[in-house]
Design a protein around this motif. Sequence first.
Motif, mmCIF file in Angstrom:
data_model
loop_
_atom_site.group_PDB
_atom_site.id
_atom_site.type_symbol
_atom_site.label_atom_id
_atom_site.label_comp_id
_atom_site.label_asym_id
_atom_site.label_seq_id
_atom_site.Cartn_x
_atom_site.Cartn_y
_atom_site.Cartn_z
ATOM 1 N N ARG A 240 -3.264 1.535 -6.426
ATOM 2 C CA ARG A 240 -2.657 2.669 -5.717
ATOM 3 C C ARG A 240 -2.633 2.414 -4.214
ATOM 4 N NH1 ARG A 240 -1.726 7.400 -8.289
ATOM 5 N NH2 ARG A 240 -2.030 8.611 -6.384
ATOM 6 N N LEU A 241 -3.714 1.881 -3.681
ATOM 7 C CA LEU A 241 -3.750 1.583 -2.247
ATOM 8 C C LEU A 241 -2.714 0.516 -1.891
ATOM 9 C CD1 LEU A 241 -4.856 1.649 0.611
ATOM 10 C CD2 LEU A 241 -6.790 0.231 -0.162
ATOM 11 N N SER A 242 -2.612 -0.525 -2.712
ATOM 12 C CA SER A 242 -1.685 -1.608 -2.389
ATOM 13 C C SER A 242 -0.228 -1.145 -2.440
ATOM 14 C CB SER A 242 -1.896 -2.794 -3.330
ATOM 15 O OG SER A 242 -1.552 -2.455 -4.663
ATOM 16 N N GLN A 243 0.087 -0.215 -3.326
ATOM 17 C CA GLN A 243 1.463 0.260 -3.469
ATOM 18 C C GLN A 243 1.786 1.427 -2.537
ATOM 19 O OE1 GLN A 243 3.920 -1.171 -5.299
ATOM 20 N NE2 GLN A 243 2.401 -2.784 -5.656
ATOM 21 N N ARG A 244 0.864 2.366 -2.423
ATOM 22 C CA ARG A 244 1.159 3.598 -1.696
ATOM 23 C C ARG A 244 0.683 3.582 -0.248
ATOM 24 N NH1 ARG A 244 1.086 8.458 -6.087
ATOM 25 N NH2 ARG A 244 1.842 7.233 -7.850
ATOM 26 N N GLY A 245 -0.077 2.558 0.110
ATOM 27 C CA GLY A 245 -0.576 2.492 1.474
ATOM 28 C C GLY A 245 0.135 1.480 2.350
ATOM 29 N N LYS A 246 1.251 0.940 1.849
ATOM 30 C CA LYS A 246 1.936 -0.135 2.576
ATOM 31 C C LYS A 246 2.375 0.286 3.973
ATOM 32 C CE LYS A 246 3.800 -2.501 -1.509
ATOM 33 N NZ LYS A 246 5.046 -2.857 -2.248
ATOM 34 N N VAL A 247 2.879 1.490 4.092
ATOM 35 C CA VAL A 247 3.423 1.923 5.384
ATOM 36 C C VAL A 247 2.319 2.345 6.337
ATOM 37 C CG1 VAL A 247 4.907 3.611 6.527
ATOM 38 C CG2 VAL A 247 5.604 2.604 4.339
ATOM 39 N N ARG A 248 1.420 3.189 5.875
ATOM 40 C CA ARG A 248 0.396 3.736 6.771
ATOM 41 C C ARG A 248 -0.783 2.792 6.963
ATOM 42 N NH1 ARG A 248 -1.217 9.681 4.994
ATOM 43 N NH2 ARG A 248 -2.462 9.440 6.897
ATOM 44 N N PHE A 249 -1.098 2.005 5.937
ATOM 45 C CA PHE A 249 -2.281 1.144 5.990
ATOM 46 C C PHE A 249 -1.914 -0.267 5.526
ATOM 47 C CE2 PHE A 249 -3.394 5.459 4.458
ATOM 48 C CZ PHE A 249 -4.043 5.936 5.585
ATOM 49 N N PRO A 250 -1.055 -0.965 6.236
ATOM 50 C CA PRO A 250 -0.557 -2.251 5.740
ATOM 51 C C PRO A 250 -1.650 -3.299 5.521
ATOM 52 C CG PRO A 250 0.066 -1.895 8.039
ATOM 53 C CD PRO A 250 -0.458 -0.602 7.533
ATOM 54 N N GLU A 251 -2.625 -3.377 6.424
ATOM 55 C CA GLU A 251 -3.682 -4.380 6.263
ATOM 56 C C GLU A 251 -4.558 -4.042 5.061
ATOM 57 O OE1 GLU A 251 -5.874 -4.932 9.834
ATOM 58 O OE2 GLU A 251 -4.135 -5.587 11.005
ATOM 59 N N ALA A 252 -4.917 -2.762 4.914
ATOM 60 C CA ALA A 252 -5.734 -2.351 3.773
ATOM 61 C C ALA A 252 -4.971 -2.559 2.471
ATOM 62 C CB ALA A 252 -6.145 -0.893 3.921
ATOM 63 N N ALA A 253 -3.672 -2.282 2.494
ATOM 64 C CA ALA A 253 -2.859 -2.462 1.292
ATOM 65 C C ALA A 253 -2.803 -3.927 0.889
ATOM 66 C CB ALA A 253 -1.455 -1.913 1.526
ATOM 67 N N ALA A 254 -2.657 -4.813 1.868
ATOM 68 C CA ALA A 254 -2.631 -6.246 1.566
ATOM 69 C C ALA A 254 -3.968 -6.704 1.006
ATOM 70 C CB ALA A 254 -2.270 -7.030 2.825
ATOM 71 N N TRP A 255 -5.064 -6.202 1.591
ATOM 72 C CA TRP A 255 -6.396 -6.545 1.061
ATOM 73 C C TRP A 255 -6.557 -6.060 -0.369
ATOM 74 C CZ3 TRP A 255 -9.896 -2.968 -0.739
ATOM 75 C CH2 TRP A 255 -11.117 -3.485 -1.173
ATOM 76 N N ALA A 256 -6.124 -4.841 -0.638
ATOM 77 C CA ALA A 256 -6.265 -4.276 -1.979
ATOM 78 C C ALA A 256 -5.492 -5.100 -3.000
ATOM 79 C CB ALA A 256 -5.782 -2.829 -1.993
ATOM 80 N N LYS A 257 -4.332 -5.583 -2.620
ATOM 81 C CA LYS A 257 -3.540 -6.411 -3.545
ATOM 82 C C LYS A 257 -4.282 -7.702 -3.873
ATOM 83 C CE LYS A 257 1.097 -8.301 -4.195
ATOM 84 N NZ LYS A 257 2.455 -8.418 -3.587
ATOM 85 N N ARG A 258 -4.871 -8.318 -2.839
ATOM 86 C CA ARG A 258 -5.634 -9.556 -3.076
ATOM 87 C C ARG A 258 -6.874 -9.269 -3.916
ATOM 88 N NH1 ARG A 258 -4.620 -10.032 2.499
ATOM 89 N NH2 ARG A 258 -6.812 -9.526 2.954
ATOM 90 N N ARG A 259 -7.537 -8.180 -3.602
ATOM 91 C CA ARG A 259 -8.768 -7.836 -4.337
ATOM 92 C C ARG A 259 -8.464 -7.552 -5.804
ATOM 93 N NH1 ARG A 259 -14.117 -8.544 -4.989
ATOM 94 N NH2 ARG A 259 -15.099 -6.690 -5.892
ATOM 95 N N SER A 260 -7.402 -6.829 -6.086
ATOM 96 C CA SER A 260 -7.024 -6.523 -7.460
ATOM 97 C C SER A 260 -6.720 -7.815 -8.228
ATOM 98 C CB SER A 260 -5.817 -5.589 -7.480
ATOM 99 O OG SER A 260 -5.437 -5.279 -8.802
ATOM 100 N N ALA A 261 -6.006 -8.719 -7.576
ATOM 101 C CA ALA A 261 -5.671 -9.983 -8.240
ATOM 102 C C ALA A 261 -6.928 -10.790 -8.549
ATOM 103 C CB ALA A 261 -4.729 -10.802 -7.351
ATOM 104 N N SER A 262 -7.908 -10.766 -7.639
ATOM 105 C CA SER A 262 -9.134 -11.530 -7.874
ATOM 106 C C SER A 262 -9.951 -10.953 -9.023
ATOM 107 C CB SER A 262 -9.978 -11.566 -6.594
ATOM 108 O OG SER A 262 -10.539 -10.285 -6.306
ATOM 109 N N LEU A 263 -9.928 -9.628 -9.177
ATOM 110 C CA LEU A 263 -10.668 -9.003 -10.276
ATOM 111 C C LEU A 263 -10.029 -9.315 -11.634
ATOM 112 C CD1 LEU A 263 -11.464 -5.444 -8.836
ATOM 113 C CD2 LEU A 263 -13.023 -7.379 -9.071
ATOM 114 N N GLN A 264 -8.730 -9.535 -11.628
ATOM 115 C CA GLN A 264 -8.029 -9.803 -12.874
ATOM 116 C C GLN A 264 -7.922 -11.281 -13.192
ATOM 117 O OE1 GLN A 264 -4.343 -7.445 -13.143
ATOM 118 N NE2 GLN A 264 -5.158 -6.114 -11.541
ATOM 119 N N ALA A 265 -8.381 -12.128 -12.270
ATOM 120 C CA ALA A 265 -8.282 -13.586 -12.483
ATOM 121 C C ALA A 265 -9.264 -14.049 -13.550
ATOM 122 C CB ALA A 265 -8.553 -14.291 -11.176
#
Length: 265
Positions: A240-265
Amino acid sequence: MAEADNGIRIFDGARLRLTHFARGHDKLLVSFDSREIGRTGFKPPNMINVYDRRGYDQISVRTSVNDWFINGETTAAERVLEAVAKPYRDVATVGFSMGAYGALRFARAIGATRVLSVSPQWSIHPDDVPFDKRYRTEASDYDQRLGALEPRAVPTLRGIIAVDPMNRLDLWHAERLQMIFPALRIARLAFGGHPATQVITRGGRYGATVRALLSDPPDPTVLTKMHRDLRRDVPFYLDRLSQRGKVRFPEAAAWAKRRSASLQA
């Protein structure tokens, strides 16, 4: 009529059912059905074991349709709730979304002293909330007078409204409700979804909601701390953060995307 887990059906309508789980405790918890997409009748009554262990008898309030408990049986069911709840020395109530509204709507009748209301609505009537079109289908039969919360407000009711502040409609309802239930405190659980406690429940910590409600007074910081502690390891939050926070929180959204991918690896 006996039901599962030794519950007794104390109100048996076509639209509403009440099941009483009487275990000999002197405290009572009243819980309300959540909205369920595609609901086709009554779900089984729900006794919440963790409240039983905390010394609470329970009443499960169920509805056969998503009507926010507002129908031709509301007044009769309310009288039964009032009578059964009256002997208890302490009454708490809990609900999520539609059930969160129900917990507030019936709080006065049951003599509730505390409430946990997660992502509630102030109203679903189009005249009240013309900007909130999420529940238009269900609102077609909603009786505005019977559902109104202002005449049934309990200014001294203590408790928590949990809400995802990134959901602007849910936040509006929470703040509107706090105006008529001024003793309630808002727990803001960012990117928690609807209902807002999904990070906590998906993280396996439902007990935190119980602790928050049963603290004296009810403590929203229990929820906000648990939400913060769990969020980096719950894919629901990260996505949710990676998708819905792109505009207001771009750095946090990018981190969340990386973190989610690492948990699913």
